[in-house]
Scaffold this motif. Structure first.
Motif, PDB file in Angstrom:
ATOM      1  N   PHE A 195      87.502 109.175 -17.366  1.00  0.00           N
ATOM      2  CA  PHE A 195      87.089 110.541 -17.098  1.00  0.00           C
ATOM      3  C   PHE A 195      88.061 111.174 -16.110  1.00  0.00           C
ATOM      4  O   PHE A 195      88.896 110.491 -15.511  1.00  0.00           O
ATOM      5  CB  PHE A 195      85.671 110.562 -16.524  1.00  0.00           C
ATOM      6  N   GLY A 196      87.944 112.481 -15.945  1.00  0.00           N
ATOM      7  CA  GLY A 196      88.818 113.171 -15.001  1.00  0.00           C
ATOM      8  C   GLY A 196      88.743 112.585 -13.606  1.00  0.00           C
ATOM      9  O   GLY A 196      89.759 112.372 -12.946  1.00  0.00           O
ATOM     10  N   TYR A 197      87.504 112.269 -13.150  1.00  0.00           N
ATOM     11  CA  TYR A 197      87.313 111.715 -11.808  1.00  0.00           C
ATOM     12  C   TYR A 197      88.022 110.375 -11.657  1.00  0.00           C
ATOM     13  O   TYR A 197      88.746 110.135 -10.685  1.00  0.00           O
ATOM     14  CB  TYR A 197      85.815 111.559 -11.540  1.00  0.00           C
ATOM     15  N   SER A 198      87.822 109.482 -12.634  1.00  0.00           N
ATOM     16  CA  SER A 198      88.410 108.140 -12.529  1.00  0.00           C
ATOM     17  C   SER A 198      89.929 108.190 -12.614  1.00  0.00           C
ATOM     18  O   SER A 198      90.614 107.388 -11.973  1.00  0.00           O
ATOM     19  CB  SER A 198      87.842 107.228 -13.627  1.00  0.00           C
ATOM     20  N   ILE A 199      90.457 109.130 -13.396  1.00  0.00           N
ATOM     21  CA  ILE A 199      91.911 109.274 -13.501  1.00  0.00           C
ATOM     22  C   ILE A 199      92.497 109.702 -12.156  1.00  0.00           C
ATOM     23  O   ILE A 199      93.493 109.141 -11.682  1.00  0.00           O
ATOM     24  CB  ILE A 199      92.276 110.297 -14.593  1.00  0.00           C
ATOM     25  N   ILE A 200      91.866 110.686 -11.531  1.00  0.00           N
ATOM     26  CA  ILE A 200      92.348 111.167 -10.233  1.00  0.00           C
ATOM     27  C   ILE A 200      92.240 110.070  -9.178  1.00  0.00           C
ATOM     28  O   ILE A 200      93.167 109.831  -8.404  1.00  0.00           O
ATOM     29  CB  ILE A 200      91.548 112.410  -9.796  1.00  0.00           C
ATOM     30  N   GLN A 201      91.109 109.373  -9.167  1.00  0.00           N
ATOM     31  CA  GLN A 201      90.893 108.318  -8.184  1.00  0.00           C
ATOM     32  C   GLN A 201      91.935 107.204  -8.329  1.00  0.00           C
ATOM     33  O   GLN A 201      92.538 106.766  -7.346  1.00  0.00           O
ATOM     34  CB  GLN A 201      89.492 107.737  -8.333  1.00  0.00           C
ATOM     35  N   GLU A 202      92.155 106.757  -9.560  1.00  0.00           N
ATOM     36  CA  GLU A 202      93.103 105.662  -9.781  1.00  0.00           C
ATOM     37  C   GLU A 202      94.522 106.081  -9.423  1.00  0.00           C
ATOM     38  O   GLU A 202      95.288 105.301  -8.846  1.00  0.00           O
ATOM     39  CB  GLU A 202      93.007 105.218 -11.249  1.00  0.00           C
ATOM     40  N   SER A 203      94.873 107.338  -9.713  1.00  0.00           N
ATOM     41  CA  SER A 203      96.211 107.832  -9.384  1.00  0.00           C
ATOM     42  C   SER A 203      96.407 107.914  -7.872  1.00  0.00           C
ATOM     43  O   SER A 203      97.463 107.536  -7.348  1.00  0.00           O
ATOM     44  CB  SER A 203      96.433 109.207 -10.022  1.00  0.00           C
ATOM     45  N   LEU A 204      95.385 108.390  -7.157  1.00  0.00           N
ATOM     46  CA  LEU A 204      95.473 108.473  -5.704  1.00  0.00           C
ATOM     47  C   LEU A 204      95.574 107.091  -5.063  1.00  0.00           C
ATOM     48  O   LEU A 204      96.310 106.894  -4.088  1.00  0.00           O
ATOM     49  CB  LEU A 204      94.259 109.222  -5.148  1.00  0.00           C
ATOM     50  N   LEU A 205      94.833 106.130  -5.603  1.00  0.00           N
ATOM     51  CA  LEU A 205      94.900 104.763  -5.072  1.00  0.00           C
ATOM     52  C   LEU A 205      96.295 104.186  -5.233  1.00  0.00           C
ATOM     53  O   LEU A 205      96.809 103.502  -4.337  1.00  0.00           O
ATOM     54  CB  LEU A 205      93.873 103.878  -5.781  1.00  0.00           C
ATOM     55  N   ASN A 206      96.934 104.461  -6.377  1.00  0.00           N
ATOM     56  CA  ASN A 206      98.302 103.980  -6.593  1.00  0.00           C
ATOM     57  C   ASN A 206      99.280 104.646  -5.642  1.00  0.00           C
ATOM     58  O   ASN A 206     100.186 103.994  -5.110  1.00  0.00           O
ATOM     59  CB  ASN A 206      98.716 104.230  -8.043  1.00  0.00           C
TER      60      ASN A 206
END
Length: 221
Positions: free
Chosen positions: A57-68
């Motif tokens: 989802f949009g939320y999980s994509i943003i979260q995973e990108s920020l973590l990286n």
């Protein structure tokens, strides 16, 4: 990163769909192995999702990108298998490392092994993760990095949030506590946290006695 690729794939397929070349709706999935996301792929909306995959989802994509981004820019060593960067950064903050990882003449000096870390970009990514999710472990990382950029009051408040909301270490020799997202905290991390918070209390107290002359009440004879 998988999150960034998922965002690109979503935008690409959405563009194809808007032009009428894709009739069915789609979902973006990512394999999840031990909590680590794999390369994303697309399926039709009504296709069954097998085990070992999660929907991007949009939320999980943003979260995973920020973590990286956070992990990539973190100026201190990121312990393999760790879900946060607290311990090496906190050890540096309290002076247990030879190179403190502080600003020296305007240049950030990271500890050995992360010569290409960027404290400001790591701070930006962590700050956005804190806004995105109220996670005490993210708040703890936020607090320790704030302590390195000369913001002791904000750092202390962030660490206080962690203390109030993180699970407690259980008695009987249990050496780890586990957060809702699989985060863990060792007894050493909790020990260093207390030392760091005491150090920040001292810095805040010292700063309160160094008010600018303009703020001091004037006296007349």
């Amino acid at each position: 990163s998988p999150g960034a690729l998922a965002a690109v794939l979503t935008a690409l397929l959405q563009g194809v769909k808007e032009k009428g070349h894709l009739e069915s709706s789609f979902r973006i999935l990512m394999p999840s192995i031990g909590g680590v996301p794999g390369l994303p792929f697309a399926v039709t909306q009504d296709e069954d999702i097998g085990e070992g995959v999660v929907e991007a989802f949009g939320y999980s994509i943003i979260q995973e990108s920020l973590l990286n981004l956070k992990q990539g820019f973190w100026p201190w060593e990121w312990i393999e298998g760790s879900t946060n960067g607290f311990l090496p950064a906190a050890e540096a903050a309290i002076g247990n490392e030879g190179r403190f990882g502080r600003n020296v003449n305007g240049v950030f000096v990271p500890p050995t092994g992360r010569a290409f870390g960027d404290v400001q970009r790591a701070l930006n990514a962590t700050e956005r993760l804190v806004i995105l999710q109220e996670d005490p472990f993210e708040m703890r990382d936020y607090g320790v990095i704030l302590s390195h950029v000369g913001r002791p009051k904000e750092a202390y408040e962030a660490l206080q949030y962690y203390v109030r909301h993180a699970p407690e270490i259980l008695p009987g020799g249990v050496t780890q506590i586990v957060g809702g997202d699989g985060h863990t905290s060792s007894e050493r991390e909790e020990e260093v946290l207390q030392i760091l918070m005491h150090k920040l209390e001292v810095e805040i107290a010292e700063a309160s006695f160094k008010a600018p002359d303009a703020e001091k009440p004037s006296t007349s004879e």
